[in-house]
Design a protein around this motif. Structure first.
Motif, mmCIF file in Angstrom:
data_model
loop_
_atom_site.group_PDB
_atom_site.id
_atom_site.type_symbol
_atom_site.label_atom_id
_atom_site.label_comp_id
_atom_site.label_asym_id
_atom_site.label_seq_id
_atom_site.Cartn_x
_atom_site.Cartn_y
_atom_site.Cartn_z
ATOM 1 N N VAL A 1 -12.878 18.980 11.103
ATOM 2 C CA VAL A 1 -14.082 19.329 10.342
ATOM 3 C C VAL A 1 -14.942 20.307 11.142
ATOM 4 O O VAL A 1 -15.442 21.302 10.598
ATOM 5 N N ILE A 2 -15.103 20.036 12.438
ATOM 6 C CA ILE A 2 -15.898 20.925 13.297
ATOM 7 C C ILE A 2 -15.237 22.303 13.365
ATOM 8 O O ILE A 2 -15.913 23.325 13.234
ATOM 9 N N ALA A 3 -13.921 22.329 13.557
ATOM 10 C CA ALA A 3 -13.189 23.600 13.634
ATOM 11 C C ALA A 3 -13.341 24.390 12.342
ATOM 12 O O ALA A 3 -13.518 25.615 12.368
ATOM 13 N N LYS A 4 -13.282 23.695 11.211
ATOM 14 C CA LYS A 4 -13.425 24.373 9.913
ATOM 15 C C LYS A 4 -14.811 25.007 9.790
ATOM 16 O O LYS A 4 -14.937 26.132 9.308
ATOM 17 N N LYS A 5 -15.845 24.295 10.226
ATOM 18 C CA LYS A 5 -17.203 24.859 10.193
ATOM 19 C C LYS A 5 -17.297 26.134 11.017
ATOM 20 O O LYS A 5 -18.025 27.054 10.673
ATOM 21 N N LEU A 6 -16.566 26.167 12.137
ATOM 22 C CA LEU A 6 -16.601 27.316 13.043
ATOM 23 C C LEU A 6 -15.557 28.381 12.696
ATOM 24 O O LEU A 6 -15.499 29.425 13.337
ATOM 25 N N ASN A 7 -14.712 28.067 11.712
ATOM 26 C CA ASN A 7 -13.645 28.964 11.279
ATOM 27 C C ASN A 7 -12.651 29.260 12.415
ATOM 28 O O ASN A 7 -12.254 30.403 12.630
ATOM 29 N N ILE A 8 -12.289 28.207 13.168
ATOM 30 C CA ILE A 8 -11.286 28.298 14.227
ATOM 31 C C ILE A 8 -10.324 27.127 14.076
ATOM 32 O O ILE A 8 -10.567 26.217 13.284
ATOM 33 N N THR A 9 -9.243 27.129 14.838
ATOM 34 C CA THR A 9 -8.308 26.011 14.786
ATOM 35 C C THR A 9 -8.805 24.874 15.667
ATOM 36 O O THR A 9 -9.564 25.103 16.617
ATOM 37 N N ALA A 10 -8.364 23.661 15.357
ATOM 38 C CA ALA A 10 -8.727 22.500 16.186
ATOM 39 C C ALA A 10 -8.206 22.701 17.609
ATOM 40 O O ALA A 10 -8.863 22.318 18.572
ATOM 41 N N GLY A 11 -7.050 23.329 17.739
ATOM 42 C CA GLY A 11 -6.499 23.611 19.065
ATOM 43 C C GLY A 11 -7.397 24.530 19.876
ATOM 44 O O GLY A 11 -7.590 24.327 21.078
ATOM 45 N N SER A 12 -7.962 25.528 19.220
ATOM 46 C CA SER A 12 -8.884 26.446 19.903
ATOM 47 C C SER A 12 -10.154 25.741 20.339
ATOM 48 O O SER A 12 -10.774 26.113 21.328
ATOM 49 N N LEU A 13 -10.532 24.724 19.606
ATOM 50 C CA LEU A 13 -11.755 23.978 19.890
ATOM 51 C C LEU A 13 -11.589 22.989 21.050
ATOM 52 O O LEU A 13 -12.561 22.639 21.715
ATOM 53 N N THR A 14 -10.372 22.569 21.326
ATOM 54 C CA THR A 14 -10.109 21.489 22.281
ATOM 55 C C THR A 14 -10.684 21.744 23.664
ATOM 56 O O THR A 14 -11.346 20.877 24.233
ATOM 57 N N THR A 15 -10.447 22.914 24.240
ATOM 58 C CA THR A 15 -10.928 23.206 25.596
ATOM 59 C C THR A 15 -12.445 23.129 25.674
ATOM 60 O O THR A 15 -13.000 22.509 26.583
ATOM 61 N N SER A 16 -13.112 23.745 24.717
ATOM 62 C CA SER A 16 -14.578 23.710 24.702
ATOM 63 C C SER A 16 -15.087 22.291 24.500
ATOM 64 O O SER A 16 -16.066 21.883 25.126
ATOM 65 N N MET A 17 -14.417 21.536 23.638
ATOM 66 C CA MET A 17 -14.842 20.162 23.386
ATOM 67 C C MET A 17 -14.662 19.307 24.639
ATOM 68 O O MET A 17 -15.527 18.491 24.962
ATOM 69 N N ASN A 18 -13.541 19.489 25.347
ATOM 70 C CA ASN A 18 -13.325 18.757 26.596
ATOM 71 C C ASN A 18 -14.470 19.024 27.573
ATOM 72 O O ASN A 18 -14.979 18.109 28.228
ATOM 73 N N SER A 19 -14.877 20.275 27.661
ATOM 74 C CA SER A 19 -15.970 20.653 28.552
ATOM 75 C C SER A 19 -17.286 19.987 28.131
ATOM 76 O O SER A 19 -18.022 19.465 28.967
ATOM 77 N N LEU A 20 -17.581 19.988 26.823
ATOM 78 C CA LEU A 20 -18.828 19.368 26.340
ATOM 79 C C LEU A 20 -18.818 17.856 26.578
ATOM 80 O O LEU A 20 -19.859 17.265 26.884
ATOM 81 N N VAL A 21 -17.663 17.230 26.458
ATOM 82 C CA VAL A 21 -17.551 15.795 26.738
ATOM 83 C C VAL A 21 -17.749 15.550 28.228
ATOM 84 O O VAL A 21 -18.508 14.662 28.626
ATOM 85 N N ASN A 22 -17.111 16.358 29.074
ATOM 86 C CA ASN A 22 -17.249 16.204 30.524
ATOM 87 C C ASN A 22 -18.680 16.419 31.001
ATOM 88 O O ASN A 22 -19.119 15.785 31.966
#
Length: 153
Positions: free
Chosen positions: A55-76
């Motif tokens: 859902v987040i990736a769709k809002k940003l118009n990117i793939t969930a895979g592309s979002l993973t690295t940034s999300m890992n960083s925000l969680v860390n």
């Protein structure tokens, strides 16, 4: 400069100026550990119960895979957390922490000030024209072909 050149010049420079100013305005001492892009991911996560990566990736118009690295960083960095759904353990929800919520509101405040600056300098009769113009510009971006000969769906 003729009208076409003037509008082209304003549009090209406006996008760059907004991006640069937004980064300077929102990446303050408190948020120096994240990027402007991270702030937009925080905005896409939103407030409340959370959302899934797709859902987040769709809002940003990117793939969930592309979002993973940034999300890992925000969680860390403790801006977001991942939580498994109680109903379906395969589903992972992403939600903002208190720190992430503060960043969300900080970013939202910049957007509020930017929007008010535009609205406050226009007369009541000018607002519908601006809305129509911005809607047409948004439509252009949504429909612009990604690659030569492709129509964006």
């Amino acid at each position: 400069m003729n009208t076409y050149e003037t509008i082209n010049h304003v549009l090209v420079h406006l996008f760059n100026e907004i991006w640069e100013l937004e980064e300077k305005a929102i990446i303050t001492e408190e948020y120096k550990d994240i990027s402007n892009n991270d702030m937009h991911i925080i905005e896409a996560i939103g407030l409340g119960e959370g959302s899934t990566m797709s859902v987040i990736a769709k809002k940003l118009n990117i793939t969930a895979g592309s979002l993973t690295t940034s999300m890992n960083s925000l969680v860390n960095k403790k801006y977001a957390v991942r939580e498994r759904s109680e109903q379906d353990r395969r589903v992972v929800h992403i939600r903002l922490t208190k720190k992430g919520e503060r960043a969300f509101y900080h970013h939202q405040e910049f957007h509020r000030k930017m929007t008010e600056a535009v609205i406050n300098c226009l007369g009541e009769e000018e607002l519908p024209v601006l809305l129509k113009t911005l809607d047409k510009l948004s439509e252009f971006f949504r429909e612009y072909p990604i690659e030569q000969g492709e129509k964006k769906e």
